[in-house]
Design a protein around this motif. Structure first.
Motif, PDB file in Angstrom:
ATOM      1  N   HIS A  81       7.223   2.883   9.465  1.00 36.54           N
ATOM      2  CA  HIS A  81       7.489   2.525   8.126  1.00 36.54           C
ATOM      3  C   HIS A  81       7.228   0.865   7.921  1.00 36.54           C
ATOM      4  O   HIS A  81       6.756   1.287   6.952  1.00 36.54           O
ATOM      5  N   LEU A  82       7.697   0.055   9.110  1.00 37.92           N
ATOM      6  CA  LEU A  82       7.586  -1.122   8.475  1.00 37.92           C
ATOM      7  C   LEU A  82       5.957  -1.298   8.253  1.00 37.92           C
ATOM      8  O   LEU A  82       5.235  -1.881   8.131  1.00 37.92           O
TER       9      LEU A  82
ATOM     10  N   MET B 210       1.223  -2.970   5.642  1.00 37.22           N
ATOM     11  CA  MET B 210      -0.285  -2.082   4.865  1.00 37.22           C
ATOM     12  C   MET B 210      -0.234  -2.246   3.313  1.00 37.22           C
ATOM     13  O   MET B 210      -1.030  -2.882   2.798  1.00 37.22           O
ATOM     14  N   ARG B 211       0.931  -1.603   2.703  1.00 34.37           N
ATOM     15  CA  ARG B 211       0.873  -1.733   1.470  1.00 34.37           C
ATOM     16  C   ARG B 211       0.986  -3.098   0.968  1.00 34.37           C
ATOM     17  O   ARG B 211       0.199  -3.112  -0.728  1.00 34.37           O
ATOM     18  N   ALA B 212       1.771  -3.527   1.392  1.00 33.04           N
ATOM     19  CA  ALA B 212       2.471  -4.936   0.994  1.00 33.04           C
ATOM     20  C   ALA B 212       0.570  -6.435   0.267  1.00 33.04           C
ATOM     21  O   ALA B 212       0.962  -6.588  -0.528  1.00 33.04           O
ATOM     22  N   HIS B 213      -0.116  -5.951   1.924  1.00 32.08           N
ATOM     23  CA  HIS B 213      -1.000  -6.798   1.619  1.00 32.08           C
ATOM     24  C   HIS B 213      -2.495  -6.169   0.783  1.00 32.08           C
ATOM     25  O   HIS B 213      -2.847  -7.160   0.095  1.00 32.08           O
ATOM     26  N   ARG B 214      -2.361  -5.337   0.578  1.00 32.34           N
ATOM     27  CA  ARG B 214      -3.281  -4.631  -0.420  1.00 32.34           C
ATOM     28  C   ARG B 214      -2.455  -4.498  -1.625  1.00 32.34           C
ATOM     29  O   ARG B 214      -3.714  -4.893  -2.099  1.00 32.34           O
ATOM     30  N   VAL B 215      -1.609  -4.825  -2.226  1.00 31.09           N
ATOM     31  CA  VAL B 215      -1.481  -5.079  -3.265  1.00 31.09           C
ATOM     32  C   VAL B 215      -1.459  -6.962  -3.343  1.00 31.09           C
ATOM     33  O   VAL B 215      -1.804  -6.767  -4.632  1.00 31.09           O
ATOM     34  N   ALA B 216      -1.148  -7.479  -2.433  1.00 35.56           N
ATOM     35  CA  ALA B 216      -1.063  -9.178  -2.746  1.00 35.56           C
ATOM     36  C   ALA B 216      -2.674  -8.890  -2.560  1.00 35.56           C
ATOM     37  O   ALA B 216      -3.128  -9.943  -3.701  1.00 35.56           O
TER      38      ALA B 216
ATOM     39  N   VAL C 258       0.653   7.021   2.071  1.00 39.44           N
ATOM     40  CA  VAL C 258      -0.824   6.903   1.554  1.00 39.44           C
ATOM     41  C   VAL C 258      -0.612   7.364   0.330  1.00 39.44           C
ATOM     42  O   VAL C 258      -1.415   7.149  -0.889  1.00 39.44           O
ATOM     43  N   VAL C 259       0.588   8.634   0.134  1.00 39.29           N
ATOM     44  CA  VAL C 259       0.099   8.505  -1.791  1.00 39.29           C
ATOM     45  C   VAL C 259       0.906   8.039  -2.084  1.00 39.29           C
ATOM     46  O   VAL C 259       0.224   7.450  -3.848  1.00 39.29           O
ATOM     47  N   CYS C 260       2.147   6.848  -2.142  1.00 33.61           N
ATOM     48  CA  CYS C 260       2.435   6.281  -3.045  1.00 33.61           C
ATOM     49  C   CYS C 260       1.481   4.721  -2.568  1.00 33.61           C
ATOM     50  O   CYS C 260       1.316   4.693  -3.739  1.00 33.61           O
TER      51      CYS C 260
ATOM     52  N   LEU D  49      -2.183   1.938  -6.519  1.00 35.01           N
ATOM     53  CA  LEU D  49      -4.174   1.302  -6.779  1.00 35.01           C
ATOM     54  C   LEU D  49      -4.540   2.401  -6.167  1.00 35.01           C
ATOM     55  O   LEU D  49      -4.650   3.345  -5.101  1.00 35.01           O
ATOM     56  N   PRO D  50      -5.877   3.186  -6.494  1.00 41.96           N
ATOM     57  CA  PRO D  50      -6.557   4.103  -6.147  1.00 41.96           C
ATOM     58  C   PRO D  50      -6.865   3.767  -5.325  1.00 41.96           C
ATOM     59  O   PRO D  50      -7.269   2.620  -4.405  1.00 41.96           O
TER      60      PRO D  50
END
Length: 864
Positions: free
Chosen positions: A198-199, A204-210, A382-384, A389-390
């Motif tokens: 999970h971490l 990965m999600r946090a870096h992508r949004v940032a 992945v779905v979240c 973001l697309p």
């Protein structure tokens, strides 16, 4: 030094009061000397911050702070490895240094759970009160719903980061993401198993949004002193981390005491804390959530005693039970308390520690198994991520999730947008953020409730599946709380305080079907060990319980609990057949894993295949937690420790059958005992032939790759609906027997009618060692007779030995299982048996009974 000595006197006085005959609960008492630490004169940070921090902390800067600051400025991912929890102060310092570089800069601090988040918030606020520039900090958890959009330091739990901070990044949290300069992960070692998976996806999600907000945050973590953390750290972001040793600070003198609590470990913990409080010491009792629920009523509302799972300031720290790992225990010793008392309970690994208590101070550092890639976890994130973001083709490649995206698109969970570049968004049929917990591969955590005392805690779902049946004693293996109600639909249990010392272990039926064999190798002589992906089916039909003063008893469940999951497994080919009822086998090895790796006793599930003589250790979480692969890689290191755990449990009335069975198969795998001949009272039968490795590979290749179950939690709940008792298996035809010998078993004989041990075909080497086999068989029978006599509390005269002269002499070199090579310091005859005092390089001086441990002389010319 006067205070340290007075605490020693108090601990020794309490031990004398509780000593019965020669049995004292105080099994170790030492003083760790103080150390001054290293220092540097200057740290290249803002001068105002440097002066304020020195005034606040009262300490000079340390070398590891300069190394970490330089690594962050070079854009490296840095991890501070330290035995001291005071390394958290460095995280605060570097966070403030990052914030000082820009008025818009922000920092995210990722806490493991709500307790950890509030402890970090208190620490940051304490610094705020002493430093001239006040930085706004806020805590974001599942229970704290308020949002401070101007906070420059946001402390969030993984659930809050997932469901709030990332989900609403473009609205309520826009200012945070626009200026994000640093992500801190204190105690990153706590993210083991599925929590580590999970971490990795959360980062990965946090870096992508940032990046989408124009930010480029750095990453800084802290962890305990574990062995080679680089592989586990590198798996988090697919990048290498710079590991910086941070044990360069001062250390105060600390009294270390290890207390054998046994079945009364909860009461002993409470009484130790109470007595020390009466001596005017501030005491903190360290325990997990379930243990806190059992300890709180006994301790009461004492003002100078705190109870909880986080290390808090106090003069004396009392740890309720072994704190999970050797490295975690050493962190307690470096926390700055005047005294640390570890109260040992009755878990198998704790009973082994009683025999080798020096491991706490002298054993090797704990290993951190690499969290495995879990398809169920990845599918959730992945779905979240596509909702935030697309999801582009570049994102899919960077994440390595092309197969999951393809499968989810085929299932209608993701929709590809009509564009020149492939983009995916969620289908919108369901809320992708619902039912999330870092403890579960999919779905939410299990809720544990109690009215008296009032608790509401989150539990690992695997505990619910196997250990939290109605009537079970929790925590697993030690007790203190009783499960009075189990809600399958809601996923919750109700608990009641229980002070009788009752312990329970599940009685199970199960079978394992091999899907894929990833690797296979030799293990000591001709034995084989393999790991791969399996389908495990398990039925909990009752439990075995023991209460002090009463013999163990088996109790049946009114409605058996059924579960099925797909996960990696490690399995051993056993050279002898075992008679096992209730799948009461293998728990000694799962306990041994916790002494070498960051893992829980319940993270592996042992399942024995009677027909093929294979012992499986399956990851408890669907999709895997990385332990099976780690066990495959370190089997030679864990097996001797597991044998020592089995030896330590042989006098425990509840665990004696488990100890006896585990000793048998462990000795066989370690290559120190031949195949056991059948007992006279048991008929000899022949097992179906075991397929060769080549045949197994062909069979597994023909089975194809396993399909990922998109909703494992739902499947497991439906499988647990009470069903009618299984029908009795009918005898198979000869054709059916041949088929079962060529493919993995679909069913396993029930424990009520266990398979009969088989006589293996004798080889010339086995015939030549017939005398050795007879000797081991005689020693095993003598051991069983002595243990049965102890359980009946009857005095039996020791059996006379045929040779009253000692076999070993002072100065001889010997090999002793499982301790290895050693030198005989003394040999004497006690009660007609020889007793040795042996010095081992790794364990010091130990007293060995050759009738219980396998001991042989080492020829000086040949060596081992």
């Amino acid at each position: 030094m006067f205070i340290v000595q007075s605490i020693r006197d108090i601990i020794q006085a309490i031990a004398r009061q509780r000593t019965r005959g020669e049995n004292t609960p105080l099994i170790m008492l030492r003083v760790l000397d103080e150390a001054s630490g290293e220092r540097i004169s200057h740290l290249p940070v803002d001068p105002q911050l440097a002066q304020a921090w020195l005034a606040y902390s009262g300490e000079p800067f340390r070398p590891h702070q300069a190394h970490a600051l330089a690594a962050l400025r070079r854009g490296e991912l840095a991890a501070l490895r330290s035995s001291s929890p005071h390394v958290t102060a460095t995280l605060q310092l570097l966070a403030r240094a990052a914030l000082a570089e820009s008025p818009r800069a922000t920092v995210i601090v990722l806490a493991f759970d709500d307790e950890h988040a509030h402890a970090l918030y208190v620490s940051f606020e304490s610094a705020n009160q002493s430093l001239p520039s006040h930085l706004r900090a806020s805590v974001t958890t599942t229970s704290a719903q308020q949002v401070d959009p101007f906070a420059r330091i946001v402390i969030a739990t993984p659930e809050a980061l997932h469901g709030r901070v990332l989900r609403y990044h473009a609205r309520a949290w826009g200012m945070l993401w626009n200026g994000l300069s640093l992500i801190l992960i204190p105690d990153v070692h706590r993210y083991t198993g599925v929590a580590g998976a999970h971490l990795a996806d959360l980062l990965m999600r946090a870096h992508r949004v940032a990046v989408a907000h124009g930010a480029a945050p750095g990453f800084l973590a802290s962890l305990i002193n574990v062995h080679d953390p680089a592989p586990a750290l590198n798996a988090l972001l697919g990048k290498s981390w710079r590991v910086i040793d941070a044990d360069d600070g001062p250390r105060t003198a600390t009294v270390v005491a290890v207390w054998q609590g046994g079945g009364a470990w909860l009461r002993e913990t409470a009484e130790l804390a109470t007595v020390l409080r009466r001596q005017s010491y501030r005491v903190h009792v360290l325990c997990d959530a379930l243990e806190r629920a059992a300890l709180a009523p006994a301790i009461g509302d004492a003002g100078e005693i705190t109870v909880g799972p986080e290390i808090e300031p106090a003069q004396v720290l009392v740890c309720a039970g072994f704190p999970g790992s050797i490295s975690a225990c050493r962190r307690l010793l470096a926390a700055g308390h005047q005294a640390v008392i570890v109260v040992i309970g009755e878990r198998p690994q704790e009973q082994a520690l009683v025999r080798q208590v020096s491991m706490i101070l002298e054993g090797p550092p704990t290993m951190w198994p690499v969290p495995s890639a879990n398809a169920y976890v990845l599918a959730q994130h992945v779905v979240c991520a596509a909702s935030e973001l697309p999801l582009s083709a570049a994102d899919v490649d960077a994440w390595g999730c092309a197969e999951v995206v393809q499968r989810m698109s085929a299932n209608g969970q993701l929709v590809e947008l009509p564009d020149d570049e492939p983009l995916w968004i969620p289908s919108g049929d369901a809320d992708p953020y619902a039912e999330f917990s870092i403890l579960a591969a999919s779905g939410g955590a299990i809720t544990a409730r109690s009215e008296q005392p009032r608790i509401r805690e989150r539990l690992d779902p695997t505990l619910f599946e196997r250990w939290a049946y109605a009537g079970a004693a929790l925590p697993p293996g030690v007790g203190g709380l009783r499960v009075v109600l189990r809600d399958e639909e809601e996923g919750s249990i109700s608990l009641r305080l229980e002070t009788s010392g009752r312990r329970t272990y599940p009685l199970r039926r199960g079978n394992v079907t091999i899907r894929d064999v990833h690797n296979e190798r030799g293990l000591l002589r001709d034995q084989r060990v393999a790991w791969g992906r399996v389908v495990a089916q398990e039925t909990i039909y009752g439990w075995r319980e023991a209460t002090p003063g009463a013999p163990p008893a088996d109790v049946a469940l009114n409605a058996p609990l059924e579960s099925r999951w797909v996960a990696p497994a490690c399995w051993f080919e056993l050279p002898l057949a075992l008679q096992v009822q209730g799948q009461f086998i293998g728990w000694c090895l799962t306990a041994a894993v916790t002494l070498r790796a960051l893992a829980s006793f319940t993270d592996l599930v042992p399942l024995y295949d009677h027909e093929r003589r294979r012992l499986f250790f399956v990851d408890a979480q669907p999709g895997g937690n990385g332990l099976a692969q780690w066990l495959y890689q370190h089997a030679e290191d864990v097996l001797p420790i597991a044998y020592d755990v089995a030896l330590a449990c042989r006098s425990d009335p509840l665990l004696e059958p488990l100890s006896r069975v585990d000793q048998d198969w462990l000795l066989a795998l370690l290559g120190r005992a031949p195949v056991e001949p059948p007992r006279r009272s048991e008929p000899t039968t022949h097992l179906p032939p075991v397929a060769s490795p080549d045949e197994r590979r062909q069979s597994n290749a023909a089975s194809g790759s396993p399909a990922v179950d998109p909703q494992p939690r739902r499947e497991r709940r439906e499988a647990r609906i009470p069903a009618a008792p299984p029908p009795v298996d009918k005898p198979q035809s000869s054709a059916g027997k041949r088929a079962s010998a060529q493919q993995p078993p679909d069913r396993q004989s029930a424990p009520e009618t266990p398979a009969t041990p088989a006589q293996a075909q004798a080889t010339p080497s086995e015939e030549a060692s017939a005398d050795v086999a007879a000797l081991i068989e005689r020693l095993r029978r003598q051991r069983e007779q002595r243990e049965r006599s102890k359980n009946r509390e009857m005095h039996v005269q020791p059996a006379p030995e045929t040779d009253s002269e000692p076999r070993f002499t002072t100065g001889e070199r010997i090999f002793c299982l499982p301790f290895g090579d050693g030198e005989v310091l003394e040999s004497r005859i006690e009660a007609g048996r020889e007793v040795l005092v042996v010095r081992f390089p790794d364990y010091g001086e130990l007293t060995i009974d050759p009738a219980l441990s396998l001991v042989r002389k080492i020829d000086a010319s040949q060596g081992l």
